[in-house]
Design an enzyme around this catalytic site. Structure first.
Site, PDB file in Angstrom:
ATOM      1  N   GLU A 216       0.838  -1.195   0.000  1.00  0.00           N
ATOM      2  CA  GLU A 216       0.000   0.000   0.000  1.00  0.00           C
ATOM      3  C   GLU A 216       0.876   1.250   0.000  1.00  0.00           C
ATOM      4  O   GLU A 216       1.768   1.400   0.840  1.00  0.00           O
ATOM      5  CB  GLU A 216      -0.912   0.024   1.232  1.00  0.00           C
TER       6      GLU A 216
ATOM      7  N   GLU B  41     -11.161  -3.206   2.399  1.00  0.00           N
ATOM      8  CA  GLU B  41     -11.211  -3.121   0.940  1.00  0.00           C
ATOM      9  C   GLU B  41     -11.065  -4.496   0.295  1.00  0.00           C
ATOM     10  O   GLU B  41     -11.738  -4.801  -0.699  1.00  0.00           O
ATOM     11  CB  GLU B  41     -10.122  -2.176   0.434  1.00  0.00           C
TER      12      GLU B  41
ATOM     13  N   GLU C 161      -4.310   1.685   8.563  1.00  0.00           N
ATOM     14  CA  GLU C 161      -4.103   1.396   7.133  1.00  0.00           C
ATOM     15  C   GLU C 161      -4.282  -0.101   6.875  1.00  0.00           C
ATOM     16  O   GLU C 161      -4.875  -0.491   5.853  1.00  0.00           O
ATOM     17  CB  GLU C 161      -2.702   1.851   6.710  1.00  0.00           C
TER      18      GLU C 161
END
Length: 135
Positions: free
Chosen positions: A26, A75, A68
């Site tokens: 990420e 997601e 995160e």
């Protein structure tokens, strides 16, 4: 016999490291790690902060990569369950992003207060050369 649960502990760490490997890709995490490279030394080396402040700043920063990872998990599950566009899928992803934004805002507030505290300490005791910064 595994009465201490060491097998479970080993499996938990294995899953955790697999999670680190996933979230490592990420971009936001990499940005947060770069921020940490500069922010954490400040937290531990800046004058005028107590140990409690230093620990608090470190824990606040750790909230960034933690959230995160949670956002990435949300997601990933949403993409698995609803590969096509869906308003509920968008809502879930937006809520994950909002959670990350809240942790970022909390960090701005706490780190801002810490910087103010350090600057106040420097003015109160004087500059490193014995002169008051305000004078």
């Amino acid at each position: 016999m595994d009465f201490l649960g060491l097998r479970h502990l080993k499996q938990s760490f294995s899953c955790a490291f697999a999670g680190f490997a996933v979230v490592w890709h990420e971009t936001a995490l990499k940005q947060e790690l770069v921020i940490g490279l500069f922010a954490l030394p400040f937290a531990w080396l800046a004058p005028g902060l107590t140990l409690l402040w230093r620990v608090f700043l470190t824990l606040c920063w750790l909230g960034l990569p933690t959230m995160e990872a949670v956002n990435t998990a949300i997601e990933t599950v949403v993409n698995l369950v609803s590969p096509e566009w869906n308003p509920l899928a968008k809502k879930a992803k937006d809520l994950g992003g909002a959670a990350v934004a809240c942790v970022c805002l909390a960090n701005l507030i706490v780190w801002g207060a810490a910087i103010y505290k350090v600057l106040d300490w420097l003015v109160t005791i004087g500059a490193p050369f014995g002169r008051s910064v305000a004078a």
